[in-house]
Write a protein that holds these residues in place. Structure first.
Motif, short mmCIF file in Angstrom:
data_model
loop_
_atom_site.label_atom_id
_atom_site.label_comp_id
_atom_site.label_asym_id
_atom_site.label_seq_id
_atom_site.Cartn_x
_atom_site.Cartn_y
_atom_site.Cartn_z
N GLU A 22 56.36 44.97 34.61
CA GLU A 22 56.85 44.29 33.94
C GLU A 22 56.64 43.81 32.44
O GLU A 22 56.70 42.39 31.57
CB GLU A 22 56.49 42.21 35.05
CG GLU A 22 56.59 42.13 36.56
CD GLU A 22 55.72 41.31 36.84
OE1 GLU A 22 54.76 40.24 35.89
OE2 GLU A 22 55.82 41.28 38.32
N LEU A 23 56.65 45.02 31.87
CA LEU A 23 56.79 44.76 30.42
C LEU A 23 57.47 45.23 29.65
O LEU A 23 59.15 45.15 30.44
CB LEU A 23 55.45 45.87 30.21
CG LEU A 23 54.13 46.19 30.69
CD1 LEU A 23 53.41 47.46 30.59
CD2 LEU A 23 53.24 45.03 29.92
N ASN A 24 57.96 44.65 28.18
CA ASN A 24 59.07 44.45 27.76
C ASN A 24 59.92 45.85 27.33
O ASN A 24 59.63 46.04 26.01
CB ASN A 24 58.74 43.82 26.96
CG ASN A 24 59.77 43.23 25.71
OD1 ASN A 24 61.12 43.17 26.84
ND2 ASN A 24 60.21 42.61 24.46
N HIS A 25 59.85 46.70 28.00
CA HIS A 25 60.70 48.08 28.42
C HIS A 25 61.41 48.74 29.53
O HIS A 25 60.72 48.00 30.32
CB HIS A 25 59.65 49.00 27.08
CG HIS A 25 58.49 49.83 28.31
ND1 HIS A 25 58.93 49.88 29.25
CD2 HIS A 25 57.05 49.42 28.19
CE1 HIS A 25 57.69 50.58 29.41
NE2 HIS A 25 56.67 50.51 28.74
N PRO A 26 62.90 49.31 29.20
CA PRO A 26 63.58 49.42 30.26
C PRO A 26 62.61 50.86 31.00
O PRO A 26 63.39 51.70 31.40
CB PRO A 26 64.81 50.24 29.28
CG PRO A 26 64.16 50.16 28.34
CD PRO A 26 62.82 49.60 27.94
N TYR A 27 61.43 51.19 30.70
CA TYR A 27 60.50 53.17 30.82
C TYR A 27 60.49 52.78 32.60
O TYR A 27 59.80 53.87 32.70
CB TYR A 27 60.35 53.45 29.82
CG TYR A 27 60.90 53.75 29.00
CD1 TYR A 27 62.35 54.12 28.97
CD2 TYR A 27 59.89 52.90 27.43
CE1 TYR A 27 62.57 54.62 27.04
CE2 TYR A 27 61.01 52.82 26.37
CZ TYR A 27 61.96 53.25 25.99
OH TYR A 27 62.75 53.10 25.17
N GLY A 28 60.72 51.49 33.28
CA GLY A 28 59.13 51.60 34.60
C GLY A 28 58.42 51.74 34.52
O GLY A 28 57.82 51.08 33.16
N THR A 29 57.25 51.34 36.10
CA THR A 29 56.10 51.74 35.58
C THR A 29 55.86 52.85 35.79
O THR A 29 56.25 54.03 35.38
CB THR A 29 55.60 51.40 36.86
OG1 THR A 29 56.11 52.55 37.95
CG2 THR A 29 56.38 49.83 37.78
N TRP A 30 54.20 52.87 34.62
CA TRP A 30 54.16 54.14 34.63
C TRP A 30 53.65 55.32 35.86
O TRP A 30 54.47 56.42 35.62
CB TRP A 30 52.28 54.48 34.42
CG TRP A 30 51.39 55.78 34.29
CD1 TRP A 30 51.56 56.68 32.31
CD2 TRP A 30 50.92 56.38 35.00
NE1 TRP A 30 50.38 57.28 33.40
CE2 TRP A 30 50.16 57.24 33.99
CE3 TRP A 30 51.09 56.90 36.57
CZ2 TRP A 30 49.98 58.80 35.07
CZ3 TRP A 30 50.28 57.47 37.27
CH2 TRP A 30 49.68 58.43 36.66
N GLY A 31 53.73 54.68 36.54
CA GLY A 31 54.01 55.93 38.55
C GLY A 31 54.98 56.34 38.17
O GLY A 31 55.54 57.49 38.81
N GLU A 32 55.93 55.32 38.10
CA GLU A 32 57.88 55.80 38.49
C GLU A 32 58.03 56.43 37.27
O GLU A 32 58.70 57.73 37.39
CB GLU A 32 58.18 54.43 38.06
CG GLU A 32 58.60 53.48 39.35
CD GLU A 32 58.48 52.09 39.56
OE1 GLU A 32 59.25 51.34 40.59
OE2 GLU A 32 58.95 51.86 37.83
N ASN A 33 58.15 56.47 36.12
CA ASN A 33 57.94 57.63 35.06
C ASN A 33 57.54 59.29 35.13
O ASN A 33 58.15 59.15 35.23
CB ASN A 33 57.93 56.19 33.66
CG ASN A 33 58.32 57.24 32.64
OD1 ASN A 33 57.83 58.14 32.01
ND2 ASN A 33 59.56 57.17 31.21
N THR A 34 56.53 58.51 35.27
CA THR A 34 55.54 60.06 34.99
C THR A 34 56.46 60.95 36.33
O THR A 34 56.28 62.31 36.31
CB THR A 34 53.60 59.67 34.96
OG1 THR A 34 53.76 59.10 34.01
CG2 THR A 34 53.00 61.37 35.12
N ALA A 35 56.36 60.35 37.70
CA ALA A 35 56.53 60.72 38.88
C ALA A 35 57.52 61.94 38.70
O ALA A 35 58.05 62.62 39.43
CB ALA A 35 56.95 60.04 40.20
N THR A 36 58.72 61.30 38.14
CA THR A 36 60.23 61.14 38.52
C THR A 36 59.89 62.92 37.57
O THR A 36 60.68 63.65 37.63
CB THR A 36 61.09 60.92 36.91
OG1 THR A 36 60.57 61.06 36.00
CG2 THR A 36 61.61 59.61 37.78
#
Length: 263
Positions: free
Chosen positions: A139-153
């Motif tokens: 729910e932070l103000n950027h479009p990069y997903g969560t840490w887990g989502e972004n890193t896992a990809t």
């Protein structure tokens, strides 16, 4: 009239910031990470390694290692090749060569918290525990997903690929020369000890703090933020051990403990 509209459209198209829609070249090198994971520091390290004569600072780092979300399509097309590009994007199969910077999310959340205060996204007294919940829930103000989502990809898609070099923020902190040698070999630039030592010295936290004092009001990422709050803060690993509550640590580890262990 039609010719003017077409010409105007072409001009506007050239000025667009391509972001994820950029044209990718086969010799491009991407520096990717979730926000607040050490990307700026690594940009300085790599810029000072590749362009030692240009003395990377906050006035030229966007030129040396640009962000497709921050420069125009025309500018990107005119860069000398190979291009070295910074991104917070989640996985993109077109990226031919990727340096993936990963940082402990318990430290990432602290860095995001203080940066959001600096850019006036939250007040100084915003509860840290509440911010951690926002962080975990994306729910932070950027479009990069969560840490887990972004890193896992990136991690699960290219973990064993020669086209991805995984570098942790913590390893850069504790064994900078070794990690810079890995990066140099990966991107094909000389890895002699003197060159690496120069890059590390020119990118030290102390030097970056001094540069920020002089140039922070000019750099795109900080010029419209509070100048009384530093962008380059502690620049170390493990701050979460003293700043996060047990419940906040539990929230993060419950969400991504498996991925954290694999990394």
């Amino acid at each position: 009239m039609i010719k003017r509209l077409i010409a105007g459209g072409k001009q506007l198209f050239g000025l667009q910031r391509p972001g994820r829609n950029l044209c990718v070249f086969p010799d491009d090198v991407f520096l990717v990470s979730y926000p607040k994971s050490g990307n700026t520091w690594t940009r300085f390290l790599i810029a000072n390694l590749i362009y030692p004569e240009k003395h990377a600072d906050f006035t030229n780092i966007n030129e040396l290692i640009p962000d497709p979300e921050g420069v125009t399509k025309r500018h990107l097309a005119q860069l000398p090749r190979p291009r070295y590009l910074k991104s917070h994007a989640y996985f993109d199969h077109r990226y031919p060569k990727v340096i993936h910077i990963v940082r402990d999310p318990r430290d990432v959340v602290l860095s995001e918290y203080y940066f959001d205060i600096k850019r006036c996204a939250i007040p100084d007294d915003f509860p840290l525990e509440k911010f951690v919940l926002r962080f975990v829930n994306g729910e932070l103000n950027h479009p990069y997903g969560t840490w887990g989502e972004n890193t896992a990809t990136w991690f699960y898609t290219r973990a064993n690929s020669p086209r991805l070099l995984l570098v942790t923020y913590e390893a850069l902190q504790s064994e900078g020369a070794h990690q810079m040698a890995r990066i140099a070999e990966f991107i094909g630039v000389p890895a002699d000890p003197e060159r690496i030592a120069f890059a590390l010295e020119q990118s030290s936290a102390d030097r970056m703090r001094e540069l920020e004092k002089k140039q922070g009001h000019l750099w795109s990422s900080t010029r419209q933020t509070r100048q009384d709050k530093p962008f380059v803060r502690a620049a170390k690993a493990g701050g979460w051990k003293t700043e996060l509550s047990e419940s906040s640590i539990g929230e993060i580890e419950s969400a991504w403990g498996g991925l954290m262990r694999e990394l």
